[in-house]
Design an enzyme around this catalytic site. Structure first.
Site, mmCIF file in Angstrom:
data_model
loop_
_atom_site.group_PDB
_atom_site.id
_atom_site.type_symbol
_atom_site.label_atom_id
_atom_site.label_comp_id
_atom_site.label_asym_id
_atom_site.label_seq_id
_atom_site.Cartn_x
_atom_site.Cartn_y
_atom_site.Cartn_z
ATOM 1 N N ASP A 84 0.856 -1.188 0.000
ATOM 2 C CA ASP A 84 0.000 0.000 0.000
ATOM 3 C C ASP A 84 0.890 1.235 0.000
ATOM 4 O O ASP A 84 2.039 1.192 0.456
ATOM 5 C CB ASP A 84 -0.917 0.013 1.227
ATOM 6 C CG ASP A 84 -1.940 1.143 1.147
ATOM 7 O OD1 ASP A 84 -2.720 1.166 0.175
ATOM 8 O OD2 ASP A 84 -1.945 2.008 2.032
ATOM 9 N N HIS A 136 -4.501 10.641 5.876
ATOM 10 C CA HIS A 136 -3.387 9.904 6.490
ATOM 11 C C HIS A 136 -2.684 10.641 7.618
ATOM 12 O O HIS A 136 -1.836 10.065 8.308
ATOM 13 C CB HIS A 136 -2.366 9.482 5.442
ATOM 14 C CG HIS A 136 -1.912 10.595 4.526
ATOM 15 N ND1 HIS A 136 -1.317 11.743 4.963
ATOM 16 C CD2 HIS A 136 -1.973 10.694 3.155
ATOM 17 C CE1 HIS A 136 -1.021 12.519 3.926
ATOM 18 N NE2 HIS A 136 -1.414 11.912 2.822
ATOM 19 N N HIS A 146 -5.626 6.441 7.561
ATOM 20 C CA HIS A 146 -4.905 5.498 6.718
ATOM 21 C C HIS A 146 -3.406 5.569 7.011
ATOM 22 O O HIS A 146 -2.857 6.611 7.328
ATOM 23 C CB HIS A 146 -5.142 5.822 5.240
ATOM 24 C CG HIS A 146 -6.542 5.571 4.795
ATOM 25 N ND1 HIS A 146 -6.856 5.185 3.516
ATOM 26 C CD2 HIS A 146 -7.718 5.627 5.449
ATOM 27 C CE1 HIS A 146 -8.159 5.028 3.401
ATOM 28 N NE2 HIS A 146 -8.703 5.309 4.576
ATOM 29 N N ASP A 199 -2.312 -0.538 6.579
ATOM 30 C CA ASP A 199 -3.237 -1.021 5.552
ATOM 31 C C ASP A 199 -2.687 -2.250 4.843
ATOM 32 O O ASP A 199 -3.448 -3.149 4.464
ATOM 33 C CB ASP A 199 -3.527 0.089 4.541
ATOM 34 C CG ASP A 199 -4.442 1.167 5.123
ATOM 35 O OD1 ASP A 199 -4.828 1.021 6.304
ATOM 36 O OD2 ASP A 199 -4.763 2.133 4.417
#
Length: 311
Positions: A10, A63, A158, A163
């Site tokens: 990711d 994020h 995130h 992730d």
């Protein structure tokens, strides 16, 4: 027989263009988790990058990172050899592979390399895998975690490594062979009959704790926001088959509305509809639970970004 080596991957970025392409945006974080013969190993690759440009405010909300936090990190060319060595010859498992691969290929192009990701590894888009194996389900990472019982409560924002870890677990769960979750039991065996409830036996109803019920309602409303289940006077309404209490207007992004403003409207509706279905005690429990999740993410973020280190 050679070992099967897969890498759950990711990335996080400075943002994206309206058509989903990189444009002049850059990668700021890469997370990779190694899987060999369907077992997650202890090998991971986690890198923060200096994008050499500002990060969009909307991306920071996703994020939690800013350029100021990343200025002392290496640039992509400085870590490219390590990254290529880690992924070469593997099968890359990427959720929405087109997005991440386009950013990585752009970085390789900037370096003048004559290779792209597909030349280094086999790329498997796990969204396609999820849609094929489990049709009818929402296939974003959070929903898949809920479907397969994988704990993602710490995923308030995130993060590429977080992730990638969740994706590795989701991929192994959804490709493990149990396709339909058939929970029927064979009632013909003596051992099974021994555990059958006696006729007429009634068990007491055990009520769930307020915070668990509140969070469950909150999650159901959140899932319902993306599901159009009908329309009235040409206006779509969203919700779920849990009942009419979960029907509400389906919000749509206005042509002049920013993604950030639309996200705020969705969040406001989520709280409004959740509070409508909860009593005062449950509303307070929900606020406390969400604050705890936010704090847990802040602790995690401080740790991975090296903040508040002991002198």
């Amino acid at each position: 027989m050679p070992s099967l080596r897969q890498i759950a991957l990711d990335t996080e970025t400075t943002g994206k263009t309206d058509d989903g392409t990189p444009g002049d945006h850059r990668i700021i974080e890469i997370g990779c988790v190694e899987i060999i013969d369907r077992k997650i190993t202890s090998r991971e690759l986690h890198i923060y990058l200096n994008p050499q440009r500002e990060i969009d405010e909307e991306a920071t909300r996703v994020h939690g990172m800013t350029w100021a936090q990343l200025r002392d990190c290496p640039t992509f060319p400085q870590i490219a050899a390590e990254f290529i060595d880690f992924i070469r010859g593997s099968e890359l498992l990427i959720h929405n592979a087109k997005f991440d691969v386009s950013f990585l290929d752009m970085e390789f192009d900037r370096m003048g390399l004559n290779e792209h990701v597909a030349d280094m590894a086999k790329v498997t888009d796990t969204i396609g895998v999820a849609l094929k194996l489990h049709p009818g389900h929402q296939v974003n990472l959070d929903n898949l975690c809920n479907l397969f019982g994988i704990n993602n409560k710490h995923r308030v924002q995130h993060g590429a490594l977080l992730d990638a870890r969740l994706l590795a677990e989701v991929y192994l769960a959804m490709t493990g062979g149990q396709r339909d979750f058939d929970l029927k039991v064979d009632t013909t065996t003596t051992e099974t009959r021994r555990w059958q409830r006696q006729p007429g036996m009634c068990l007491p109803l055990m009520r769930v704790e307020p915070e668990r019920h509140a969070e469950h309602v909150y999650n159901m409303v959140s899932l319902g926001q993306t599901q159009q289940i009908g329309s009235e006077n040409d206006q779509p309404f969203a919700g779920s088959m849990w009942g009419a209490n979960f029907y509400f207007p389906m919000l749509q992004k206005g042509p002049e509305e920013s993604k950030g403003d639309f996200k705020k409207r969705l969040q406001a509706q989520l709280f409004e509809q959740s509070y409508r279905l909860l009593n005062r005690e449950e509303c307070a429990a929900l606020d406390l639970t969400l604050d705890e999740h936010k704090h847990a993410h802040k602790v995690w973020e401080d740790r991975v970004l090296g903040r508040n280190k002991q002198e």
